[in-house]
Structures are given as structure tokens and as C-alpha cells.
Design a protein around this motif. Structure first.
Motif, PDB file in Angstrom:
ATOM      1  N   THR A  89       0.823  -1.205   0.000  1.00 26.03           N
ATOM      2  CA  THR A  89       0.000   0.000   0.000  1.00 26.03           C
ATOM      3  C   THR A  89       0.859   1.259   0.000  1.00 26.03           C
ATOM      4  O   THR A  89       0.589   2.225  -0.715  1.00 26.03           O
ATOM      5  CB  THR A  89      -0.933   0.001   1.220  1.00 26.03           C
ATOM      6  OG1 THR A  89      -1.782  -1.148   1.170  1.00 26.03           O
ATOM      7  CG2 THR A  89      -1.797   1.249   1.249  1.00 26.03           C
ATOM      8  N   LEU A  90       1.930   1.255   0.785  1.00 26.71           N
ATOM      9  CA  LEU A  90       2.839   2.403   0.835  1.00 26.71           C
ATOM     10  C   LEU A  90       3.551   2.596  -0.506  1.00 26.71           C
ATOM     11  O   LEU A  90       3.779   3.726  -0.941  1.00 26.71           O
ATOM     12  CB  LEU A  90       3.857   2.212   1.955  1.00 26.71           C
ATOM     13  CG  LEU A  90       3.291   2.182   3.381  1.00 26.71           C
ATOM     14  CD1 LEU A  90       4.385   1.827   4.385  1.00 26.71           C
ATOM     15  CD2 LEU A  90       2.647   3.514   3.738  1.00 26.71           C
ATOM     16  N   VAL A  91       3.905   1.490  -1.137  1.00 21.13           N
ATOM     17  CA  VAL A  91       4.505   1.569  -2.480  1.00 21.13           C
ATOM     18  C   VAL A  91       3.508   2.181  -3.457  1.00 21.13           C
ATOM     19  O   VAL A  91       3.869   3.029  -4.286  1.00 21.13           O
ATOM     20  CB  VAL A  91       4.951   0.173  -2.953  1.00 21.13           C
ATOM     21  CG1 VAL A  91       5.392   0.214  -4.415  1.00 21.13           C
ATOM     22  CG2 VAL A  91       6.089  -0.351  -2.082  1.00 21.13           C
ATOM     23  N   ASP A  92       2.262   1.762  -3.333  1.00 21.68           N
ATOM     24  CA  ASP A  92       1.217   2.289  -4.204  1.00 21.68           C
ATOM     25  C   ASP A  92       1.025   3.793  -4.008  1.00 21.68           C
ATOM     26  O   ASP A  92       0.685   4.516  -4.955  1.00 21.68           O
ATOM     27  CB  ASP A  92      -0.093   1.545  -3.932  1.00 21.68           C
ATOM     28  CG  ASP A  92      -1.148   1.800  -4.990  1.00 21.68           C
ATOM     29  OD1 ASP A  92      -0.810   1.745  -6.188  1.00 21.68           O
ATOM     30  OD2 ASP A  92      -2.308   2.065  -4.627  1.00 21.68           O
ATOM     31  N   LEU A  93       1.285   4.266  -2.785  1.00 24.90           N
ATOM     32  CA  LEU A  93       1.177   5.693  -2.488  1.00 24.90           C
ATOM     33  C   LEU A  93       2.440   6.459  -2.887  1.00 24.90           C
ATOM     34  O   LEU A  93       2.515   7.667  -2.707  1.00 24.90           O
ATOM     35  CB  LEU A  93       0.913   5.896  -0.989  1.00 24.90           C
ATOM     36  CG  LEU A  93      -0.465   5.447  -0.494  1.00 24.90           C
ATOM     37  CD1 LEU A  93      -0.539   5.552   1.024  1.00 24.90           C
ATOM     38  CD2 LEU A  93      -1.568   6.275  -1.142  1.00 24.90           C
ATOM     39  N   LYS A  94       3.420   5.733  -3.408  1.00 24.60           N
ATOM     40  CA  LYS A  94       4.669   6.321  -3.921  1.00 24.60           C
ATOM     41  C   LYS A  94       5.484   7.055  -2.840  1.00 24.60           C
ATOM     42  O   LYS A  94       6.066   8.121  -3.099  1.00 24.60           O
ATOM     43  CB  LYS A  94       4.377   7.242  -5.105  1.00 24.60           C
ATOM     44  CG  LYS A  94       3.802   6.520  -6.321  1.00 24.60           C
ATOM     45  CD  LYS A  94       3.550   7.478  -7.459  1.00 24.60           C
ATOM     46  CE  LYS A  94       3.155   6.729  -8.739  1.00 24.60           C
ATOM     47  NZ  LYS A  94       2.002   5.827  -8.553  1.00 24.60           N
ATOM     48  N   ILE A  95       5.531   6.487  -1.652  1.00 21.47           N
ATOM     49  CA  ILE A  95       6.381   7.043  -0.607  1.00 21.47           C
ATOM     50  C   ILE A  95       7.841   6.795  -0.993  1.00 21.47           C
ATOM     51  O   ILE A  95       8.221   5.670  -1.331  1.00 21.47           O
ATOM     52  CB  ILE A  95       6.042   6.413   0.759  1.00 21.47           C
ATOM     53  CG1 ILE A  95       4.650   6.883   1.177  1.00 21.47           C
ATOM     54  CG2 ILE A  95       7.080   6.774   1.813  1.00 21.47           C
ATOM     55  CD1 ILE A  95       4.183   6.348   2.502  1.00 21.47           C
ATOM     56  N   PRO A  96       8.690   7.811  -0.972  1.00 25.75           N
ATOM     57  CA  PRO A  96      10.056   7.692  -1.517  1.00 25.75           C
ATOM     58  C   PRO A  96      10.949   6.680  -0.808  1.00 25.75           C
ATOM     59  O   PRO A  96      11.816   6.081  -1.443  1.00 25.75           O
ATOM     60  CB  PRO A  96      10.625   9.111  -1.352  1.00 25.75           C
ATOM     61  CG  PRO A  96       9.441   9.997  -1.274  1.00 25.75           C
ATOM     62  CD  PRO A  96       8.383   9.200  -0.585  1.00 25.75           C
ATOM     63  N   ARG A  97      10.775   6.512   0.502  1.00 25.56           N
ATOM     64  CA  ARG A  97      11.675   5.618   1.233  1.00 25.56           C
ATOM     65  C   ARG A  97      10.861   4.775   2.197  1.00 25.56           C
ATOM     66  O   ARG A  97      10.247   5.294   3.122  1.00 25.56           O
ATOM     67  CB  ARG A  97      12.746   6.422   1.980  1.00 25.56           C
ATOM     68  CG  ARG A  97      13.779   5.545   2.654  1.00 25.56           C
ATOM     69  CD  ARG A  97      14.986   6.333   3.125  1.00 25.56           C
ATOM     70  NE  ARG A  97      14.647   7.294   4.173  1.00 25.56           N
ATOM     71  CZ  ARG A  97      15.570   7.894   4.936  1.00 25.56           C
ATOM     72  NH1 ARG A  97      16.851   7.637   4.747  1.00 25.56           N
ATOM     73  NH2 ARG A  97      15.196   8.759   5.849  1.00 25.56           N
ATOM     74  N   ILE A  98      10.899   3.469   1.996  1.00 26.77           N
ATOM     75  CA  ILE A  98      10.125   2.545   2.821  1.00 26.77           C
ATOM     76  C   ILE A  98      11.063   1.509   3.429  1.00 26.77           C
ATOM     77  O   ILE A  98      11.733   0.771   2.699  1.00 26.77           O
ATOM     78  CB  ILE A  98       9.037   1.826   1.998  1.00 26.77           C
ATOM     79  CG1 ILE A  98       8.097   2.848   1.340  1.00 26.77           C
ATOM     80  CG2 ILE A  98       8.253   0.854   2.873  1.00 26.77           C
ATOM     81  CD1 ILE A  98       7.169   2.237   0.310  1.00 26.77           C
ATOM     82  N   TRP A  99      11.118   1.471   4.744  1.00 24.20           N
ATOM     83  CA  TRP A  99      11.859   0.446   5.474  1.00 24.20           C
ATOM     84  C   TRP A  99      10.836  -0.519   6.057  1.00 24.20           C
ATOM     85  O   TRP A  99       9.793  -0.087   6.563  1.00 24.20           O
ATOM     86  CB  TRP A  99      12.681   1.058   6.605  1.00 24.20           C
ATOM     87  CG  TRP A  99      13.890   1.822   6.161  1.00 24.20           C
ATOM     88  CD1 TRP A  99      13.992   2.656   5.098  1.00 24.20           C
ATOM     89  CD2 TRP A  99      15.172   1.824   6.794  1.00 24.20           C
ATOM     90  NE1 TRP A  99      15.257   3.194   5.016  1.00 24.20           N
ATOM     91  CE2 TRP A  99      15.999   2.705   6.040  1.00 24.20           C
ATOM     92  CE3 TRP A  99      15.695   1.190   7.911  1.00 24.20           C
ATOM     93  CZ2 TRP A  99      17.322   2.941   6.384  1.00 24.20           C
ATOM     94  CZ3 TRP A  99      17.019   1.438   8.256  1.00 24.20           C
ATOM     95  CH2 TRP A  99      17.815   2.302   7.490  1.00 24.20           C
ATOM     96  N   ALA A 100      11.141  -1.804   6.011  1.00 22.72           N
ATOM     97  CA  ALA A 100      10.195  -2.793   6.510  1.00 22.72           C
ATOM     98  C   ALA A 100      10.897  -3.855   7.348  1.00 22.72           C
ATOM     99  O   ALA A 100      11.993  -4.302   7.005  1.00 22.72           O
ATOM    100  CB  ALA A 100       9.452  -3.462   5.349  1.00 22.72           C
TER     101      ALA A 100
END
Length: 218
Positions: A89-100
Motif C-alpha cells: 500500500t505504501l509503495v502504491d502511495l509512492k512514498i520515496p523511502r520505505i523500510w520494513a
């Protein structure tokens, strides 16, 4: 509220709460999100911004302004499906930096596949650090990547009373002494003229096998 330098933290268990509260102490604005009302209530005294929401619901995240955050941390622990869906979902919202956060190698591989920019394994990494601390003279062990580590260890007897240059540790063991701490003192940068004494604590850098060999010296 989202501006450059602000962070969205989703999942407020021990790990996520630790990330959020530490960022807050460092002066960053953090929005904490968790699906549990009980956890949100528990975090409300230690965090400025905390809300209850289903992070797998893209519309819920849009209403929270998640798309405006430059950084997001998915700290969901045992619910692998929620972790993956939230990351997607965060990728779909195009957040520039995602740590998981991942709990298994397979979980981590899927997070990378759906678009997480960095996957971390806190339980595994802490287990590695603890195991190394139980061996030889190692006090702490930090893996920078698979070919480079930082190790906190006590000085070997063979180096006592010598300068770093005279001890020749880099040439003999292929490690670099970065910092040194006298008993009861503070860490200072090491130089070729630094004298190593018995009981000193060293921070060394190098390849894992070289650092492990050095930390195992008598």
C-alpha cells in the motif's frame, strides 16, 4: 503534518515504538499508526502523534496524509500478511523511502519484491550480535554489511604496552583500530602513536573472519 524529515511508523509493538520514540527524542516529527486501540492508548503518553487505523487500507492511509511522508517504517511483527499488504500500500502511495521489518528470509524476500527499499531483520541481527558477544573477548559486534564489521573487544595481551604502530595489528591481523577506551574513561580516536594498555577496550573494523580471529586472541 508531513514534511521533509518526518516519518510514518506503522506497527507500534516494542520495535516500532522504540523507533518512533527514539526519532521523537532526536527532534523528528513522527506519526505512529497501529490497528490496536489498546496499543495506541498505551503509546499516547510517549508520542505526540498516534492514531488507530488499518494500514492495509489505502483509503485510510490517504486520509492520514501518508502519501506526503518522505519516509515510512513498516514495523509490523508477527502478522506477515498485514506487513506485506501495508508495504504494498505504501509503495502504491509512492512514498520515496520505505523500510520494513521482516521475521524470516522468505518474508524479507517478499517485502523486497513488493517494493520495500530496505528490509531489516532486528531479531536475527540481535541474535548474531549476542552470539558473537559470547565468544572470545568480544563485547559487541555490528555487521555493516556481509564483508565488513565493527567489533568492540578488549585489548589482547600481546599488544599491551605497545603503540598501535609498533603492535602492527593492521598488518598482522588485517583489522584497523578505530577507537580506544581506558578503564573508567571515554572512547577516543586511535592514532599510530596511541599506546595500548592491559584492560583497554578497542573498537576494530575489518572483514568478519579477521575481526573474529583478533577477538579470539588470548
Amino acid at each position: 503534518m508531513a514534511k521533509n524529515g518526518q516519518t510514518l511508523v506503522i506497527g507500534l509493538g516494542r520495535f516500532g515504538r522504540g523507533v518512533a520514540e527514539t526519532l521523537g527524542k532526536l527532534g523528528h516529527e513522527v506519526l505512529g499508526v497501529d490497528a490496536s486501540a489498546r496499543i495506541v492508548q498505551a503509546c499516547s503518553t510517549g508520542m505526540t502523534h498516534v492514531v488507530q487505523a488499518d494500514a492495509t487500507d489505502v483509503e485510510a492511509l490517504r486520509q492520514l496524509g501518508a502519501a506526503d511522508f518522505p519516509t515510512a517504517v513498516v514495523a509490523i511483527g508477527s502478522d506477515v500478511q498485514a506487513s506485506i499488504l501495508t508495504t504494498y500500500t505504501l509503495v502504491d502511495l509512492k512514498i520515496p523511502r520505505i523500510w520494513a521489518k521482516a521475521i524470516t528470509a522468505e518474508h524479507g524476500a517478499i517485502l523486497e519484491r513488493v517494493g520495500a527499499h530496505r528490509v531489516i531483520f532486528p531479531e536475527r541481527d540481535m541474535g548474531v550480535r549476542m552470539a558473537h558477544s559470547l565468544v572470545g573477548r568480544t563485547i559487541d559486534y555490528l555487521e555493516i554489511d556481509e564483508n565488513f564489521v565493527l567489533v568492540e573487544t578488549t585489548a589482547p595481551r600481546e599488544a599491551a604496552g605497545k603503540t598501535l604502530q609498533d603492535a602492527g595489528l593492521r598488518k598482522r591481523y588485517r583489522v584497523t583500530v578505530v577507537a580506544i577506551k581506558r578503564p573508567g574513561g571515554r572512547f577516543t580516536y586511535a592514532t599510530p602513536d596511541t599506546v595500548i594498555n592491559a584492560g583497554d577496550v578497542l573498537v576494530i573494523a575489518g572483514e568478519p573472519k579477521s575481526a573474529e580471529l583478533f577477538a579470539d586472541l588470548d
